[in-house]
Design a protein around this motif. Structure first.
Motif, PDB file in Angstrom:
ATOM      1  N   VAL A   1       3.215   0.042  -6.820  1.00  8.61           N
ATOM      2  CA  VAL A   1       2.612  -1.232  -6.074  1.00  8.61           C
ATOM      3  C   VAL A   1       3.114  -1.446  -4.378  1.00  8.61           C
ATOM      4  CG1 VAL A   1       2.118  -3.612  -6.136  1.00  8.61           C
ATOM      5  CG2 VAL A   1       2.399  -2.468  -8.240  1.00  8.61           C
ATOM      6  N   LEU A   2       4.273  -1.127  -4.416  1.00  3.56           N
ATOM      7  CA  LEU A   2       4.632  -1.238  -2.978  1.00  3.56           C
ATOM      8  C   LEU A   2       4.069  -0.182  -2.052  1.00  3.56           C
ATOM      9  CD1 LEU A   2       8.266  -2.331  -3.671  1.00  3.56           C
ATOM     10  CD2 LEU A   2       6.219  -3.652  -2.962  1.00  3.56           C
ATOM     11  N   LYS A   3       3.856   0.879  -2.612  1.00  5.94           N
ATOM     12  CA  LYS A   3       3.272   2.106  -1.855  1.00  5.94           C
ATOM     13  C   LYS A   3       1.633   2.096  -1.650  1.00  5.94           C
ATOM     14  CE  LYS A   3       6.710   5.265  -3.828  1.00  5.94           C
ATOM     15  NZ  LYS A   3       6.807   6.485  -4.529  1.00  5.94           N
ATOM     16  N   VAL A   4       0.889   1.238  -2.244  1.00  6.85           N
ATOM     17  CA  VAL A   4      -0.355   1.229  -1.843  1.00  6.85           C
ATOM     18  C   VAL A   4      -0.678   0.646  -0.719  1.00  6.85           C
ATOM     19  CG1 VAL A   4      -2.438   0.079  -2.868  1.00  6.85           C
ATOM     20  CG2 VAL A   4      -1.173   0.814  -4.541  1.00  6.85           C
ATOM     21  N   ASP A   5      -1.421   1.325   0.214  1.00  3.87           N
ATOM     22  CA  ASP A   5      -2.106   0.817   1.514  1.00  3.87           C
ATOM     23  C   ASP A   5      -3.309   0.041   1.062  1.00  3.87           C
ATOM     24  OD1 ASP A   5      -3.043   0.550   3.921  1.00  3.87           O
ATOM     25  OD2 ASP A   5      -2.596   2.431   4.729  1.00  3.87           O
ATOM     26  N   ALA A   6      -3.120  -1.046   0.836  1.00  2.10           N
ATOM     27  CA  ALA A   6      -4.321  -2.109   0.262  1.00  2.10           C
ATOM     28  C   ALA A   6      -5.381  -2.040   1.240  1.00  2.10           C
ATOM     29  CB  ALA A   6      -4.130  -3.409  -0.071  1.00  2.10           C
ATOM     30  N   ARG A   7      -4.980  -2.164   2.633  1.00  5.76           N
ATOM     31  CA  ARG A   7      -5.946  -2.307   3.737  1.00  5.76           C
ATOM     32  C   ARG A   7      -6.850  -1.213   3.909  1.00  5.76           C
ATOM     33  NH1 ARG A   7      -7.411  -5.072   7.922  1.00  5.76           N
ATOM     34  NH2 ARG A   7      -7.988  -4.094  10.048  1.00  5.76           N
ATOM     35  N   ALA A   8      -6.237   0.121   3.815  1.00  2.53           N
ATOM     36  CA  ALA A   8      -6.993   1.265   3.558  1.00  2.53           C
ATOM     37  C   ALA A   8      -7.853   1.589   2.514  1.00  2.53           C
ATOM     38  CB  ALA A   8      -6.103   2.285   3.858  1.00  2.53           C
TER      39      ALA A   8
END
Length: 136
Positions: free
Chosen positions: A95-102
């Motif tokens: 979850v912490l590795k997801v680049d949600a903005r991208a």
């Protein structure tokens, strides 16, 4: 780094050429999402920083993250559904590795949401990351 469910949304969006169709698709995602039980719509699950009311209820089982959510605005409810598909089912550390903005940019959402809605999405992502970080 996206889940298969999120990849399906990306594929759907590739076939939707104009923003109005994409907007409707986001709303449909929200309509298809099960409603959050009213008992879970409490201050502890409310997301600050959103123009509309938003609730995220994290569920962590065996190191896997998922969440239920809701909003009083149809488009925001759809955005909650999209974020659920982006994050739900991932191990907490992932979850912490997801680049949600991208990832959201792949849908073209960053360019078409109002400043208030964009701030709301950022607030939801921050809440998701905070909960995951607390449980890693």
């Amino acid at each position: 780094m996206a889940t298969p469910a999120f990849e399906e949304i990306v594929e759907d969006f590739e076939f939707l050429e104009d923003w109005e169709d994409r907007y409707r698709h986001v709303i449909e995602q929200g309509k298809a999402m099960p409603p959050l039980d009213d008992a879970l719509k409490v201050p502890a699950t409310k997301v600050d920083g959103c123009a509309s009311q938003v609730w995220l209820h994290p569920i962590i089982e065996d190191g896997v993250f998922r969440f239920d959510g809701d909003s009083d605005a149809m488009i925001v409810r759809g955005l909650v559904a999209v974020l659920r598909k982006l994050y739900s089912g991932l191990p907490l550390a992932e979850v912490l590795k997801v680049d949600a903005r991208a990832e959201m940019a792949r849908l073209g959402l960053n360019d078409h949401l109002s400043a208030q809605r964009s701030n709301g999405v950022r607030s939801m992502i921050e809440r998701i990351r905070k909960v995951a970080a607390e449980h890693v």
